[in-house]
Design a protein around this motif. Structure first.
Motif, short mmCIF file in Angstrom:
data_model
loop_
_atom_site.label_atom_id
_atom_site.label_comp_id
_atom_site.label_asym_id
_atom_site.label_seq_id
_atom_site.Cartn_x
_atom_site.Cartn_y
_atom_site.Cartn_z
N MET B 46 0.82 -1.21 0.00
CA MET B 46 0.00 0.00 0.00
C MET B 46 0.86 1.27 0.00
O MET B 46 1.96 1.28 0.56
CB MET B 46 -0.88 -0.03 1.24
CG MET B 46 -1.78 -1.29 1.26
SD MET B 46 -2.61 -1.53 2.84
CE MET B 46 -3.70 -0.11 2.80
N ASN B 50 -1.44 5.90 2.60
CA ASN B 50 -2.70 5.21 2.90
C ASN B 50 -2.65 4.46 4.22
O ASN B 50 -3.51 3.65 4.53
CB ASN B 50 -3.05 4.25 1.75
CG ASN B 50 -3.63 4.97 0.57
OD1 ASN B 50 -3.44 6.18 0.43
ND2 ASN B 50 -4.35 4.28 -0.31
N ALA B 52 -1.96 4.97 8.43
CA ALA B 52 -1.78 5.87 9.57
C ALA B 52 -1.49 5.09 10.84
O ALA B 52 -2.08 4.04 11.09
CB ALA B 52 -3.02 6.73 9.78
N TYR D 3 -7.13 -2.08 14.68
CA TYR D 3 -6.83 -1.99 13.26
C TYR D 3 -8.12 -1.58 12.55
O TYR D 3 -9.16 -2.23 12.74
CB TYR D 3 -6.33 -3.33 12.73
CG TYR D 3 -6.24 -3.39 11.21
CD1 TYR D 3 -5.19 -2.79 10.53
CD2 TYR D 3 -7.23 -4.03 10.46
CE1 TYR D 3 -5.11 -2.83 9.15
CE2 TYR D 3 -7.15 -4.08 9.07
CZ TYR D 3 -6.09 -3.48 8.43
OH TYR D 3 -6.02 -3.52 7.05
N VAL D 4 -8.03 -0.50 11.80
CA VAL D 4 -9.21 0.02 11.10
C VAL D 4 -8.92 0.03 9.60
O VAL D 4 -7.90 0.56 9.17
CB VAL D 4 -9.55 1.46 11.56
CG1 VAL D 4 -10.77 1.99 10.81
CG2 VAL D 4 -9.77 1.52 13.06
N ASN D 5 -9.81 -0.57 8.84
CA ASN D 5 -9.66 -0.60 7.37
C ASN D 5 -10.83 0.17 6.75
O ASN D 5 -11.98 -0.16 6.99
CB ASN D 5 -9.66 -2.05 6.89
CG ASN D 5 -9.44 -2.21 5.39
OD1 ASN D 5 -9.87 -3.18 4.79
ND2 ASN D 5 -8.77 -1.24 4.75
N THR D 39 -3.36 2.60 17.42
CA THR D 39 -4.33 2.52 16.32
C THR D 39 -3.66 2.59 14.95
O THR D 39 -2.95 3.54 14.64
CB THR D 39 -5.38 3.63 16.45
OG1 THR D 39 -6.14 3.40 17.64
CG2 THR D 39 -6.33 3.64 15.25
N TYR D 40 -3.90 1.55 14.15
CA TYR D 40 -3.46 1.50 12.76
C TYR D 40 -4.69 1.74 11.89
O TYR D 40 -5.75 1.16 12.13
CB TYR D 40 -2.93 0.11 12.41
CG TYR D 40 -1.55 -0.23 12.85
CD1 TYR D 40 -0.86 0.54 13.77
CD2 TYR D 40 -0.91 -1.37 12.36
CE1 TYR D 40 0.43 0.21 14.17
CE2 TYR D 40 0.37 -1.72 12.76
CZ TYR D 40 1.04 -0.93 13.67
OH TYR D 40 2.30 -1.29 14.07
N ILE D 41 -4.53 2.59 10.87
CA ILE D 41 -5.62 2.79 9.91
C ILE D 41 -5.07 2.57 8.51
O ILE D 41 -4.03 3.12 8.15
CB ILE D 41 -6.21 4.21 10.03
CG1 ILE D 41 -6.77 4.42 11.45
CG2 ILE D 41 -7.29 4.45 8.98
CD1 ILE D 41 -7.38 5.79 11.68
N ALA D 42 -5.77 1.75 7.74
CA ALA D 42 -5.35 1.46 6.36
C ALA D 42 -6.49 1.84 5.41
O ALA D 42 -7.62 1.39 5.59
CB ALA D 42 -5.01 -0.02 6.22
N PHE D 43 -6.17 2.69 4.43
CA PHE D 43 -7.15 3.12 3.44
C PHE D 43 -6.99 2.30 2.15
O PHE D 43 -5.87 2.18 1.63
CB PHE D 43 -6.93 4.59 3.05
CG PHE D 43 -7.22 5.59 4.13
CD1 PHE D 43 -8.49 6.12 4.28
CD2 PHE D 43 -6.22 6.02 5.00
CE1 PHE D 43 -8.75 7.06 5.26
CE2 PHE D 43 -6.48 6.95 6.00
CZ PHE D 43 -7.74 7.47 6.13
N ASN E 5 -14.03 -1.42 8.58
CA ASN E 5 -13.90 -2.58 9.46
C ASN E 5 -13.01 -2.20 10.64
O ASN E 5 -11.87 -1.80 10.44
CB ASN E 5 -13.30 -3.76 8.68
CG ASN E 5 -13.17 -5.04 9.49
OD1 ASN E 5 -12.31 -5.86 9.24
ND2 ASN E 5 -14.03 -5.23 10.49
N ILE E 6 -13.56 -2.34 11.83
CA ILE E 6 -12.82 -2.00 13.05
C ILE E 6 -12.55 -3.28 13.81
O ILE E 6 -13.48 -3.98 14.22
CB ILE E 6 -13.65 -1.04 13.93
CG1 ILE E 6 -13.96 0.23 13.15
CG2 ILE E 6 -12.91 -0.72 15.24
CD1 ILE E 6 -14.94 1.15 13.85
N ARG E 7 -11.29 -3.60 13.98
CA ARG E 7 -10.91 -4.83 14.67
C ARG E 7 -10.20 -4.48 15.97
O ARG E 7 -9.20 -3.77 15.96
CB ARG E 7 -9.98 -5.69 13.81
CG ARG E 7 -10.42 -5.80 12.34
CD ARG E 7 -9.78 -7.00 11.67
NE ARG E 7 -10.68 -8.14 11.84
CZ ARG E 7 -10.34 -9.43 11.71
NH1 ARG E 7 -9.08 -9.74 11.43
NH2 ARG E 7 -11.21 -10.39 11.89
#
Lengths: 62, 62, 62, 62, 62, 62
Positions: B46, B50, B52, D3-5, D39-43, E5-7
């Motif tokens: 990725m 994209n 964070a 983890y948020v996608n 917190t990880y965020i993936a777009f 999606n929040i894990r």
């Protein structure tokens, strides 16, 4: 919902994605009784070398 | 199954993906007793922006 | 990142999950140069009947 | 974790991703008591034709 | 779409999930201009031992 | 591959999952030319309160 994620190696034509989306949405309405408007389908078309089966990248054996 | 999804920021060389796929497939056979032929591995490479961590896009701090 | 999601049918012991997590985190450090502290691994242990291969639910053939 | 996608059709500007990442990370700290650093965020920004709603690819109706 | 999606490891109360869903849906409308009715959010509450950071299962260090 | 993930709120009977798996596997063979033996399908049956549409948890309006 439902949310359906289809992940494949390689690419699909727009027409293939259109037909697959129609059929899966229909399947989920007919069998699981999910209204068509609720179904989201997301296609991930991935490079062959990003996919491994049995520890071997696709195309690697060539 | 198993299905393993590896998501990273940035890219990996083909050789890195090959070695990672081999090792993870081997780990799952040795420890979880899953036949190698059953294991699928999908890599998602990725863009840094994209991803964070702690509310900050990778590379943003530069 | 990296974020690794391992999805299997059936369950793993705590010890199996511990060993798999250690090995995969080590693999990603050694080959992809990702610091160990960055690697997240999430296991999804799923009922056999929630997994299909070749159009057949696992265990269905019995 | 968390983890948020976030998966969308189309693209976001870097500034939009930055703001979304900040707000969601803040939400998870304030409401779920998760430290920001965890917190990880993936777009995932996907082509419109890779997304279907109600059996129709986005943009298909045009 | 969007699909979010929040894990997390552990569980959230219904009230926490309600507030998080409201805030994220609002964030995506305000910043990304996605109509609220389009946003799907799915929470995965996972056992602590199914989550590893830095090669260690959560709770393992205790 | 392909790997298909179907996420729904609530549960499906074994018979429903069996029929859905058969039909989707057939769709992917017929339209995308993927051999049936390659297709993995994973169902995630989620609690209604873990799913939000338009910022509202399913069932919340009741």
């Amino acid at each position: 919902m439902p949310y359906v994620n289809i992940r494949i190696a390689g690419s699909l034509s727009r027409e293939q994605k259109k037909q697959i989306a129609q059929e899966i949405t229909d399947t989920l309405e007919r069998i699981a009784h999910k209204p068509k408007s609720y179904t989201y389908i997301a296609f991930d078309e991935m490079p062959h070398e990003n996919w491994a089966i049995a520890g071997t990248l696709l195309g690697e054996e060539d």
